[in-house]
Structure formats: C-alpha cells, structure tokens
Design an enzyme around this catalytic site. Structure first.
Site, PDB file in Angstrom:
ATOM      1  N   ASP A 205     -36.690  23.843  -4.205  1.00 27.89           N
ATOM      2  CA  ASP A 205     -37.790  23.792  -5.152  1.00 27.89           C
ATOM      3  C   ASP A 205     -39.111  24.092  -4.463  1.00 27.89           C
ATOM      4  O   ASP A 205     -39.394  23.565  -3.376  1.00 27.89           O
ATOM      5  CB  ASP A 205     -37.824  22.400  -5.791  1.00 27.89           C
ATOM      6  CG  ASP A 205     -38.863  22.273  -6.887  1.00 27.89           C
ATOM      7  OD1 ASP A 205     -38.831  23.080  -7.823  1.00 27.89           O
ATOM      8  OD2 ASP A 205     -39.706  21.356  -6.805  1.00 27.89           O
ATOM      9  N   GLU A 248     -37.144  29.097  -4.571  1.00 30.02           N
ATOM     10  CA  GLU A 248     -38.150  29.354  -5.593  1.00 30.02           C
ATOM     11  C   GLU A 248     -39.441  29.731  -4.880  1.00 30.02           C
ATOM     12  O   GLU A 248     -40.175  28.873  -4.404  1.00 30.02           O
ATOM     13  CB  GLU A 248     -38.366  28.117  -6.470  1.00 30.02           C
ATOM     14  CG  GLU A 248     -39.386  28.358  -7.580  1.00 30.02           C
ATOM     15  CD  GLU A 248     -39.779  27.075  -8.298  1.00 30.02           C
ATOM     16  OE1 GLU A 248     -40.146  27.172  -9.485  1.00 30.02           O
ATOM     17  OE2 GLU A 248     -39.742  25.992  -7.681  1.00 30.02           O
TER      18      GLU A 248
END
Length: 564
Positions: A205, A248
């Site tokens: 993330d 990401e």
C-alpha cells in the site's frame, strides 16, 4: 512459449482478483462477509479463470478507514473469522490452483495499536521512535493530505507529550518511522508470518509514503529508501521463492519505474509489479474523447519493465478512480463524460463510480474496456463484481460507493447475507445495476452475459502467452478512433485492434515482419482474413468493436514453436 518458464514467473500471465472479505459473502447471517463465506464461493473464481486472489485488509481494526487502520498485524478481525478460517481459505484456494496475496499496510498503524499507545505515553517510551514526532511541523516536511475532505494537515498535536506526530492519511493513522531499524525488522517479521501461513506475496500500500523521509531531522543519514525496498524483496524471496510484491505507486512513469529496482541489472530487485496508473487514466480520456490518441501516447511513453518485473493493468481499483495525472482540462473532460454530478466525484481528483453506470450500461463500451485490460501489456487486475458489471451506490460515503456487497442472486440482499440491510457493511446497489438485474446466478446460466464474455476473454488471454510475455509495439492506423498494438514473441504475435469511436470503421495498419497473403486468425471467433502486400492488414470494426488477431503462427499448433 515453454510452460516451465511461465510457471516460474506465474504472475506475468496471472489474472488477479481483488476482493474485500467483509463485502464478499456472509456465512452466518450477521451482515458481515467472512472467510467461511468466501471459501464457499471459491469455485466462482475458478470458473472465471482467476489465478490469484488479492485480499484487502482483514486484520483487526477500529474501522476508521475501512480496515486500513490496523490494530494488530498478526491477526484476523473477529468479524471476519479466525486464523483457522483464513488458513482454510488459503488451502482451499491453493487446491483450486489459486494463489493468495494480501494488502501490506505498514506505512501507518491505528492510533489504537499497542505500539502507538505506548509511543504516546511519554517521550521516553520504548516505541516512541517507531513513529515520527516533532515539536513544530517542519517547513520542508511532507505536504498534501490524502483525504482533503477530512484533514487539513499531515501533523497532529498529541496533547499527552506536547509533540506533533506525522500522518499522511487520517489522524487516527499515525505514520510508522520506517527509518528505525526496529520498525524495519518488525515489518519483515510481519511479512514472514503471513508467508508462513500460505500467502504468495503482498500488494504494498502507498509505496512512496512508506519510503518517505521528508521532515525527519536525520533524513540525510537515513538508509536509501530503494535499498530498503530491495531488502524487503530479497527477504520475501528467501522465505518464498515465487512470492511477489505488487506496488501501489501512482507517480509519473519515470518515477514509478525506479521502484522496479536498479535498471542497469535489467532484472529488477525491488517491486515485482507496479500498477500502471498513467495508462488507466489515459484509457478513460480516450474513451471520453472517442479517440485512441491519449492511450496510444501513454503506451509509447511507458518504460519497459525489467526482465523479471511487470506492469499491472486495471480498469478500476478499490479506491476512487483517480484522474490526478491528467491535467485540469483533461480531467474535466472525463468528469463531463462519466461523472458530471459533484456527488459522483471525490477529492476533486477522481470518480467514485464503476464503469457500467459511467457508460449508461452500454455493453459495447464495457466490453471494449475489458478487452483492453486483457490485451494491453501487463498483468490484468480485476476488482470484485467487475465480471458481472456491478454498479456503485452513491448513497454510501466516499470510496464506499464501490465497495458494496457482492451480488450473487436476484433477491433483495443479492445473496450476500440473510441479515437486514442496516446490518450490512455498505448498502446494496439499487436500481438498474442492483441484484435483480445484475447477479452471478442469472449470468452463469446465460452464455451471452457479461460474465460469459469475461470468462471467454480470460480463457483466450491465458491461451495467448504473447499478450503477457511479448514485446509490444503501438502501430499507426489510418483512423483516429482506432488503437492497434502488437505483442510479439519469437514464436508468433497477437495483434489487438480497438475502436474507441461510436461509428463503424475500416482501419488499416502495417504489421511488422508480416508478409502479404498470410492468414490472420481472430482468436475470439476463429474467423480469418488475409494480409495484403507489405504486411498491411485491413480490419472492419463495429462501434466500440475489438479484434484479437493471431499472426505468424500455425492455427492448430499448441506449442507454437515455429513462426510461419
């Protein structure tokens, strides 16, 4: 293409499917999805052709950020089941040939995590340096909050100790100090724990935030962030040789490419895959304009991934559909076409909508997007419900609009749960895209449904290793609405042609190394057409039509070891 090579790097032609356990299937009628329910639905994913499930956060949480505010990195939230339920799901998925990866959310914790509770107890506590503190927010520190509707600063005053702590997300999510060796060791321990329980890797993330050192007094003495990411990749490889890190990284291409690792080696020693945010945003601009130009330009600009790395492609993800890398006028075009109402937009940078309602349910445009997903170079990533054409529920708050319960059956609750609607994590989609009109049960029995088409696209994608493994080239066409690109291996090539316009077109293109008079075969229908002199291929496409054409390979040779 040798199958032994494709199995070594399984993720290069994988089909990844992102889901939230909380909204997928409720097994006990309490209104919340759980691992037991998910396990019972695994064969839906098998029939679809999924080869890797990506789990959104399932860890214990205060639910201040839909599970991303974690209070224990080593557990399962009790609402979703137990560690035993988790391991049963992973084992069942593996039995069906499906790997499982999970969100790695270690750039911050919940403010209720025991580490932070200890850290804020005094300036000399054991975990104080596990977070980033300052007496006065530095002028050269991080800027720009992730959630501008809820936060005005990335620094929050902790009244107990009289210092500010850093938080790039909500103030309930203090940032971890990854420069601290003890924190880095703990992150490795977390990863090793879940790998030992059967995971095949992680979706990492907010990678740039994880590695950021702006505003820290000793930033010039901290280890290089990319060296740390390479260390993580090496650690994962030691624990599980075929595990992946899917990152990401929403940055310009040149900056994103750095997260693959050292370019001189040609191998890539950091992230295994990076999401192609630029290509996704340009695809929507092309769809809004009815012109291939924006996406074609992105594909030509995109740096090649190292040998053992790959880009990941997607139509939408679990957050808002961000358009932040378009300029203001381009973003306004996409907003006008696909989300003109302010309630459809989020943070001024994205859309909180799914694709089918954006295009008023036009099946042709929906199929166009997913044909692109499976033919553009990269590993395709699906968000749950895309396979049946689910819509959003704008009555839900913020990003929750697209995180609604999965629609299995045509009844009121969509077969997700027997609980009343008020007990569900998010409201079920209503109207034309609700369960009565859009559900797995009905589409499974209709070969002409979107689900039937998605199964076919995935099957043909898996049968065409050129799409995942080949080198690609964007070809010039004589129609601005048409995108043509070819993916090539020594054994053969696949030519993909897509019409972004609302009119029928006849488009011609010159295919490299193709001789005149050779048959070109439609992978999806089996129809053939013949190339003209100089390798010119003439294609006819309906509005929003697409073709997958095999060139330079025998029609019935599954090994495809010799080019024609």
């Amino acid at each position: 293409m040798r199958l032994t090579r494709t199995s070594d790097l399984w993720w290069k032609n994988a089909v990844v499917y992102c889901l939230d356990v909380e909204t997928y299937q409720d097994s006990d009628g309490d209104g919340t999805g759980d691992f037991a329910g998910l396990t019972q639905r695994i064969d839906h994913l098998v029939r679809l052709g999924v080869t890797c499930v990506w789990l959104m956060p399932f860890y214990p949480t205060r639910e201040r950020d839909d599970g991303y505010d974690i209070t224990d990195f080593y557990g399962v939230d009790p609402r979703l089941g137990t560690l035993g339920d988790f391991t049963e799901f992973v084992r069942t998925a593996r039995d069906r040939g499906i790997r499982v990866i999970a969100d790695l959310v270690v750039n911050h914790t919940s403010d209720h995590h025991p580490w932070f509770q200890d850290a804020r107890s005094s300036r000399t506590s054991a975990h104080r340096d596990w977070y980033v503190w300052c007496d006065t927010p530095p002028e050269d520190g991080p800027e720009g909050v992730v959630f501008p509707d809820a936060e005005r600063s990335v620094w929050e005053l902790d009244k107990t100790t009289g210092q500010y702590y850093l938080h790039r997300f909500f103030k309930q999510q203090p940032d971890l100090n990854v420069a601290n060796p003890a924190v880095r060791d703990e992150i490795a321990r977390i990863m090793g724990y879940w790998l030992q329980l059967g995971l095949s890797g992680f979706r990492v993330d907010a990678v740039p935030f994880l590695l950021e050192t702006d505003g820290q007094e000793d930033a010039d003495r901290l280890p290089d962030p990319h060296e740390y990411l390479a260390d993580l990749r090496a650690f994962v490889g030691r624990r599980n040789g075929d595990a992946v890190l899917l990152g990401e990284v929403n940055l310009p291409y040149a900056d994103t490419a750095k997260f693959f690792g050292e370019p001189e080696s040609g191998r890539g020693d950091e992230l295994t895959m990076c999401f192609d945010f630029i290509g996704m945003q340009r695809m929507y601009l092309s769809m809004a304009r009815g012109e291939a130009g924006p996406l074609a330009a992105a594909l030509r600009e995109r740096p090649g991934a190292p040998r053992d790395a790959h880009w990941a492609t997607f139509v939408r993800n679990h957050d808002e559909l961000t358009l932040d890398k378009l300029d203001d006028d381009e973003r306004a075009e996409v907003f006008a076409a696909f989300g003109p109402d302010e309630d459809m937009q989020l943070y001024g940078r994205g859309l909180r909508r799914r694709l089918p309602p954006m295009v008023a349910g036009d099946r042709r445009r929906v199929e166009l997007a997913y044909s692109l997903l499976f033919t553009l170079p990269g590993t395709p990533v699906l968000f749950y419900g895309e396979e049946i054409g689910m819509g959003e529920n704008l009555a839900a708050e913020g990003r929750q609009a697209v995180r609604t319960p999965m629609q299995w059956t045509p009844d009121k609750g969509g077969g997700f749960s027997t609980a009343d609607g008020d007990a569900l994590p998010n409201p079920v989609v209503a109207g034309a895209f609700g369960p009565k009109e859009v559900n797995v049960h009905d589409q499974t029995r209709d070969q002409g449904s979107l689900l039937g088409r998605m199964r076919t696209l995935i099957e043909r994608y898996r049968e065409a290793p050129e799409l995942a493994w080949g080198t690609y080239e964007v070809l010039d066409t004589d129609d601005p609405g048409v995108l043509a690109h070819i993916s090539s291996l020594a054994e053969g090539a696949v030519l993909a042609v897509h019409n972004f316009s609302d009119r029928p077109v006849t488009a011609t293109m010159t295919v490299p190394r193709l001789k005149g008079g050779r048959l070109v075969t439609d992978i999806l229908t089996g129809d053939t057409l013949k190339s003209a002199a100089g390798g010119v291929v003439r294609t006819e496409l309906e509005p929003y039509g697409y073709l997958w054409l095999r060139v330079n390979t025998p029609l019935d040779d599954p090994d495809r070891t010799t080019a024609v």
